[in-house]
Design a protein around this motif. Structure first.
Motif, PDB file in Angstrom:
ATOM      1  N   GLU A 228       0.698  -1.259  -0.338  1.00  0.00           N
ATOM      2  CA  GLU A 228      -0.013  -0.027  -0.071  1.00  0.00           C
ATOM      3  C   GLU A 228       0.935   1.023   0.208  1.00  0.00           C
ATOM      4  O   GLU A 228       0.819   2.318  -0.560  1.00  0.00           O
ATOM      5  CB  GLU A 228      -1.458  -0.021   1.155  1.00  0.00           C
ATOM      6  N   THR A 229       2.144   1.027   0.045  1.00  0.00           N
ATOM      7  CA  THR A 229       3.018   2.059   0.545  1.00  0.00           C
ATOM      8  C   THR A 229       3.284   2.236  -0.921  1.00  0.00           C
ATOM      9  O   THR A 229       3.654   3.825  -1.342  1.00  0.00           O
ATOM     10  CB  THR A 229       3.479   2.104   1.703  1.00  0.00           C
ATOM     11  N   SER A 230       3.878   1.113  -1.214  1.00  0.00           N
ATOM     12  CA  SER A 230       4.350   1.514  -2.492  1.00  0.00           C
ATOM     13  C   SER A 230       3.519   1.726  -4.021  1.00  0.00           C
ATOM     14  O   SER A 230       3.542   1.284  -4.922  1.00  0.00           O
ATOM     15  CB  SER A 230       5.209   0.519  -3.216  1.00  0.00           C
ATOM     16  N   ASN A 231       2.456   1.426  -3.488  1.00  0.00           N
ATOM     17  CA  ASN A 231       1.218   1.179  -4.907  1.00  0.00           C
ATOM     18  C   ASN A 231       1.271   0.721  -5.734  1.00  0.00           C
ATOM     19  O   ASN A 231       1.831  -0.008  -6.672  1.00  0.00           O
ATOM     20  CB  ASN A 231       0.767   2.594  -5.631  1.00  0.00           C
ATOM     21  N   ALA A 232       2.091  -0.983  -5.025  1.00  0.00           N
ATOM     22  CA  ALA A 232       2.239  -2.413  -5.734  1.00  0.00           C
ATOM     23  C   ALA A 232       1.456  -3.248  -6.309  1.00  0.00           C
ATOM     24  O   ALA A 232       1.222  -3.479  -5.408  1.00  0.00           O
ATOM     25  CB  ALA A 232       3.965  -2.638  -4.891  1.00  0.00           C
ATOM     26  N   ARG A 233       1.997  -4.294  -7.980  1.00  0.00           N
ATOM     27  CA  ARG A 233       0.912  -5.161  -8.052  1.00  0.00           C
ATOM     28  C   ARG A 233       1.473  -6.455  -7.070  1.00  0.00           C
ATOM     29  O   ARG A 233       2.763  -6.618  -6.964  1.00  0.00           O
ATOM     30  CB  ARG A 233       0.959  -5.081  -9.118  1.00  0.00           C
ATOM     31  N   VAL A 234       0.993  -7.052  -6.412  1.00  0.00           N
ATOM     32  CA  VAL A 234       0.864  -8.149  -5.906  1.00  0.00           C
ATOM     33  C   VAL A 234       0.143  -9.470  -6.329  1.00  0.00           C
ATOM     34  O   VAL A 234      -0.769  -9.557  -6.672  1.00  0.00           O
ATOM     35  CB  VAL A 234       0.303  -7.953  -4.028  1.00  0.00           C
ATOM     36  N   PHE A 235       1.445  -9.852  -6.772  1.00  0.00           N
ATOM     37  CA  PHE A 235       1.295 -11.183  -7.447  1.00  0.00           C
ATOM     38  C   PHE A 235       1.312 -12.700  -6.413  1.00  0.00           C
ATOM     39  O   PHE A 235       2.615 -12.609  -5.778  1.00  0.00           O
ATOM     40  CB  PHE A 235       2.081 -11.537  -8.150  1.00  0.00           C
ATOM     41  N   VAL A 236       1.432 -13.812  -6.809  1.00  0.00           N
ATOM     42  CA  VAL A 236       1.653 -15.082  -5.491  1.00  0.00           C
ATOM     43  C   VAL A 236       2.739 -15.733  -6.455  1.00  0.00           C
ATOM     44  O   VAL A 236       2.514 -16.144  -7.301  1.00  0.00           O
ATOM     45  CB  VAL A 236       0.824 -16.266  -5.658  1.00  0.00           C
ATOM     46  N   ALA A 237       3.658 -16.667  -5.650  1.00  0.00           N
ATOM     47  CA  ALA A 237       4.328 -17.179  -6.382  1.00  0.00           C
ATOM     48  C   ALA A 237       4.253 -18.375  -6.950  1.00  0.00           C
ATOM     49  O   ALA A 237       3.322 -19.271  -5.583  1.00  0.00           O
ATOM     50  CB  ALA A 237       6.049 -17.689  -5.621  1.00  0.00           C
ATOM     51  N   PRO A 238       4.673 -18.797  -7.652  1.00  0.00           N
ATOM     52  CA  PRO A 238       4.510 -20.298  -8.731  1.00  0.00           C
ATOM     53  C   PRO A 238       4.572 -21.298  -6.791  1.00  0.00           C
ATOM     54  O   PRO A 238       5.696 -21.103  -6.110  1.00  0.00           O
ATOM     55  CB  PRO A 238       5.368 -20.602  -9.583  1.00  0.00           C
ATOM     56  N   MET A 239       3.707 -22.000  -6.816  1.00  0.00           N
ATOM     57  CA  MET A 239       3.467 -22.843  -6.157  1.00  0.00           C
ATOM     58  C   MET A 239       3.295 -22.883  -4.662  1.00  0.00           C
ATOM     59  O   MET A 239       4.438 -23.330  -4.232  1.00  0.00           O
ATOM     60  CB  MET A 239       4.817 -23.982  -6.346  1.00  0.00           C
ATOM     61  N   SER A 240       2.901 -21.799  -4.512  1.00  0.00           N
ATOM     62  CA  SER A 240       3.787 -21.223  -2.733  1.00  0.00           C
ATOM     63  C   SER A 240       2.129 -22.436  -1.904  1.00  0.00           C
ATOM     64  O   SER A 240       1.097 -21.898  -2.506  1.00  0.00           O
ATOM     65  CB  SER A 240       3.071 -19.600  -2.670  1.00  0.00           C
ATOM     66  N   SER A 241       2.689 -22.196  -0.772  1.00  0.00           N
ATOM     67  CA  SER A 241       1.689 -23.532  -0.214  1.00  0.00           C
ATOM     68  C   SER A 241       1.148 -22.723   1.311  1.00  0.00           C
ATOM     69  O   SER A 241       0.315 -23.323   1.888  1.00  0.00           O
ATOM     70  CB  SER A 241       3.217 -24.253   0.666  1.00  0.00           C
ATOM     71  N   ARG A 242       1.027 -21.531   1.263  1.00  0.00           N
ATOM     72  CA  ARG A 242       0.345 -20.556   2.595  1.00  0.00           C
ATOM     73  C   ARG A 242      -0.138 -19.074   1.602  1.00  0.00           C
ATOM     74  O   ARG A 242       0.600 -18.909   0.365  1.00  0.00           O
ATOM     75  CB  ARG A 242       1.991 -20.422   3.852  1.00  0.00           C
ATOM     76  N   CYS A 243      -1.241 -18.446   2.579  1.00  0.00           N
ATOM     77  CA  CYS A 243      -1.646 -17.619   1.525  1.00  0.00           C
ATOM     78  C   CYS A 243      -1.041 -16.559   2.151  1.00  0.00           C
ATOM     79  O   CYS A 243      -0.840 -16.194   4.077  1.00  0.00           O
ATOM     80  CB  CYS A 243      -3.400 -17.361   2.041  1.00  0.00           C
TER      81      CYS A 243
END
Length: 532
Positions: A228-243
Motif C-alpha cells: 500500500e505504501t508503494s502502490n505495487a501490484r502483488v502476485f503470488v509466487a508459483p507453487m506457494s503453500s500458504r496465503c
C-alpha cells in the motif's frame, strides 16, 4: 550451571524433562517394537497422537507444527516406518516444517549381527530431506542429541531433523540437561535493505511477488503495508503453500504459474520486482529465454541462503523476512516514495452457474460462500487448484495450507494436525479424489480425536492434474493417459467404515446445505462432491 540431578535418572527421564521444557508434549506416532520402551510409564501430561500409517503420522505432525508455530515430535518404527513416511518427510522439508523425527533402532549389543528390524544405515535413510541426522554414540548422549536436533530444526530455514535411538538406550543412566536458549532469526544486512529501499524510491512500476515464507514468518501486516505504501501490484509466487496476501485486495494481481515464459509475460511492464519469501522462481517444466521482463530489476528477501544462491539475477538478501520488511518499511517511511497511480484492478471472474453435472468452479464458489473467512482450509486437490484460486479466495493469515513438494498424501493428515493445533477454529480439508486415497487413515485419527474437521472430497473420477498436464509432454487431445482414470471410489462408505458421517452430493442445489451442516457440526464429517 548443571541442572540438579536425582538418583536413578534414566535417558527416558531426561528426554521427557527436555520435551516438557520445549513444550513438545504431543507425540505423533505409530507404535513398533523397537520404540516400546520410550512409552513405558507414559506420563499423564503427554499426549500420544496415533496415526495408522507413518505417512499419516508425519503429515499430522507437519500440520500441527505449521499451525502452532512450534516444533513437533514424531516417533516412527525403525527403517520400515521411516521408509513409509519418506514422502511426507520430503514434503515437511519443502514446507520448512520443524519436526524432530525419532525412530527406533535395534539393541546396540546385537547390531553387529544384522538383527531383525535393525536399520543398517539409519542416519542415511532420510537424507537429504532432513537438516541433520544422527544416531548418538552412547545412550547417555540421546537427550543432548535431541536438544541439538530441536535447535537445528528451529533455525531458519526451519525443517525436519532425525534421531535414531537404540531400543535399549531408554533405561540407561542419563542426566537432566541445562536449559539452553538459541536465537532462531537473523537480521538482513542493513546496507542491502537500504539499497532495496532506494530502488523502490526510484522505480516507477514495482511489483511484489509473495511466497509462503511470509506467512510462516508472521509478516502479513508488513507486506500489506509495503504494498500500500508503494502502490505495487502483488502476485503470488508459483507453487506457494500458504496465503501471504489478502486475495480480495485491490492490489492483488493473481497467481504466477510455474512456467518461465508465462511468468515473464505476466510481470512484463514492471521495472522492479521484489520477491519476498519465495524462490525467484519455482518452475515445473523446462523453459527458455530470460527469467525477467526486459528492463526489470530483481530483489529477493529470503531466509534460506541455498535458495538465494541459485537466484538467476539481481540481488538476494538473506535473513528473517519479518525483520527485513520492518527495516525496509522504516527506511521507506522516512522518505515516502512519490505517489504512484493505482495499477489496474484484477478482472473479476464470472460466477459459476449451477449446472448438472456440477462444475468444480461451482463447488469452490459454494464453499467460499459457506465458509467463514477465519475457517482454515488445508488443500490437496492439485487438479482443481487453478479453479480454487479463481473461486475460493483467502483473505486472512494462517487460513490456507498445502504441500510445497507436490507429493500426495499430505493434505488429509495435515488437516488433522492443523485442527489439533487450532481447536477454536473450524478446519476444512479440501482434497482431490486421487489425493484422498494416499492417506485416508487420517479420517480415523480425526474421529478418535473428535476434531471440528470437515473433509471435502472433490471427486472427478480421475487424476485431473496429470490429464490436464499431458499436452505439455506431447499428448494429443484424443490420447489416453495411462493410469489416470479413477472410477468406482466411494468416499462416504470409506468414511463410515472409520466412524465418520459422510454425504455424497451430485446436485448443485444440495451442496450449500450439505457443506453448512458438515462445517457447523463441530465434529469430523465428510462431504463427497461429484463434479464433471
Amino acid at each position: 550451571m548443571q541442572a540438579p540431578q536425582s538418583p536413578g535418572i534414566t535417558v527416558r527421564d531426561a528426554v521427557l524433562d527436555l520435551m516438557r521444557r520445549l513444550d513438545m508434549t504431543s507425540v505423533f506416532a505409530n507404535p513398533g517394537s523397537t520404540e516400546l520402551p520410550m512409552f513405558r510409564d507414559f506420563p499423564a501430561d503427554f499426549r500420544y497422537v496415533l496415526g495408522l500409517q507413518e505417512a499419516v503420522v508425519v503429515g499430522m505432525a507437519d500440520g500441527y507444527a505449521q499451525a502452532s508455530g512450534k516444533a513437533a515430535l514424531v516417533n516412527l518404527h525403525s527403517a520400515a516406518g521411516v521408509g513409509n513416511a519418506m514422502g511426507n518427510i520430503f514434503t515437511a522439508f519443502r514446507n520448512r516444517t520443524p519436526l524432530i523425527i525419532t525412530a527406533g533402532q535395534q539393541a546396540r549389543s546385537i547390531l553387529p549381527f544384522d538383527p531383525f528390524l535393525a536399520a543398517s544405515h539409519a542416519t542415511e535413510l532420510p537424507k537429504p530431506y532432513v537438516k541433520w541426522s544422527i544416531e548418538p554414540a552412547r545412550a547417555a548422549d540421546v537427550p543432548r542429541a535431541l536438544a541439538r536436533a530441536y535447535h537445528i530444526a528451529m533455525q531458519e530455514p526451519r525443517g525436519p531433523v532425525f534421531v535414531s535411538i537404540p531400543v535399549d538406550d531408554w533405561d540407561q543412566p542419563g542426566e537432566l540437561l541445562e536449559a539452553t536458549e538459541v536465537t532462531t532469526r537473523s537480521r538482513p544486512e542493513p546496507e542491502a535493505i537500504a539499497a532495496l529501499a532506494t530502488a523502490l524510491h526510484r522505480c516507477e512500476r514495482p511489483a511484489i511477488v509473495v511466497g509462503s515464507e511470509l506467512d510462516r514468518a508472521g509478516a502479513w501486516d508488513e507486506v500489506l503495508r509495503l504494498a500500500e505504501t508503494s502502490n505495487a501490484r502483488v502476485f503470488v509466487a508459483p507453487m506457494s503453500s500458504r496465503c501471504s496476501f489478502p486475495e480480495d485486495h485491490d492490489l492483488f494481481a493473481g497467481f504466477l504459474p510455474a512456467m518461465r515464459e508465462k511468468i515473464v509475460q505476466l510481470l512484463n511492464g514492471h521495472d522492479l520486482i521484489f520477491v519476498a519469501g519465495a524462490p525467484a522462481f519455482t518452475y515445473h517444466v523446462e523453459g527458455s529465454g530470460p527469467h525477467l521482463p526486459p528492463g526489470a530489476q530483481l530483489y529477493q528477501l529470503i531466509d534460506d541462503p541455498v535458495t538465494a544462491s541459485w537466484t538467476p539475477s539481481g540481488t538476494a538478501i538473506v535473513g528473517n523476512i519479518q525483520l527485513g520488511l520492518q527495516d525496509l518499511l522504516a527506511q521507506l517511511l522516512k522518505h515516502p516514495p512519490a505517489a504512484r497511480p493505482l495499477p489496474p484492478a484484477r478482472a473479476a471472474r464470472p460466477r459459476a452457474e449451477p449446472e448438472t453435472p456440477m462444475s468444480a468452479a461451482f463447488a469452490m464458489q459454494t464453499l467460499a460462500e459457506v465458509r467463514a473467512a477465519e475457517d482454515i482450509v488445508v488443500e490437496e486437490a492439485p487438479g482443481s487448484r487453478p479453479t480454487m484460486q479463481a473461486y475460493l479466495p483467502f483473505t486472512r493469515p494462517g487460513t490456507f495450507y498445502t504441500m510445497a513438494s507436490g507429493g500426495l498424501g499430505y493434505g488429509m493428515p495435515a488437516a488433522v494436525g492443523v485442527a489439533l493445533a487450532r481447536p477454536q477454529q473450524r478446519v476444512i480439508g479440501l482434497i482431490g479424489d486421487g489425493s484422498a486415497m494416499y492417506s485416508p487413515q487420517a479420517i480415523y485419527s480425526a474421529v478418535q480425536l473428535r476434531l471440528p474437521l470437515t473433509f471435502v472430497i472433490i471427486n472427478n473420477r480421475r487424476y485431473a492434474a496429470l490429464q490436464d498436464f499431458a499436452p505439455v509432454f506431447g499428448f494429443g487431445a484424443d490420447d489416453v493417459v495411462q493410469g489416470t482414470d479413477l472410477p468406482g471410489l466411494d468416499f462416504v462408505a470409506l468414511a463410515q467404515s472409520m466412524g465418520c458421517q459422510g454425504v455424497r452430493v451430485s446436485e448443485p442445489g444440495e451442496l450449500a446445505a450439505a457443506l453448512q451442516t458438515a462445517i457447523s457440526s463441530n465434529e469430523p464429517r465428510l462431504v463427497e462432491v461429484v463434479v464433471r
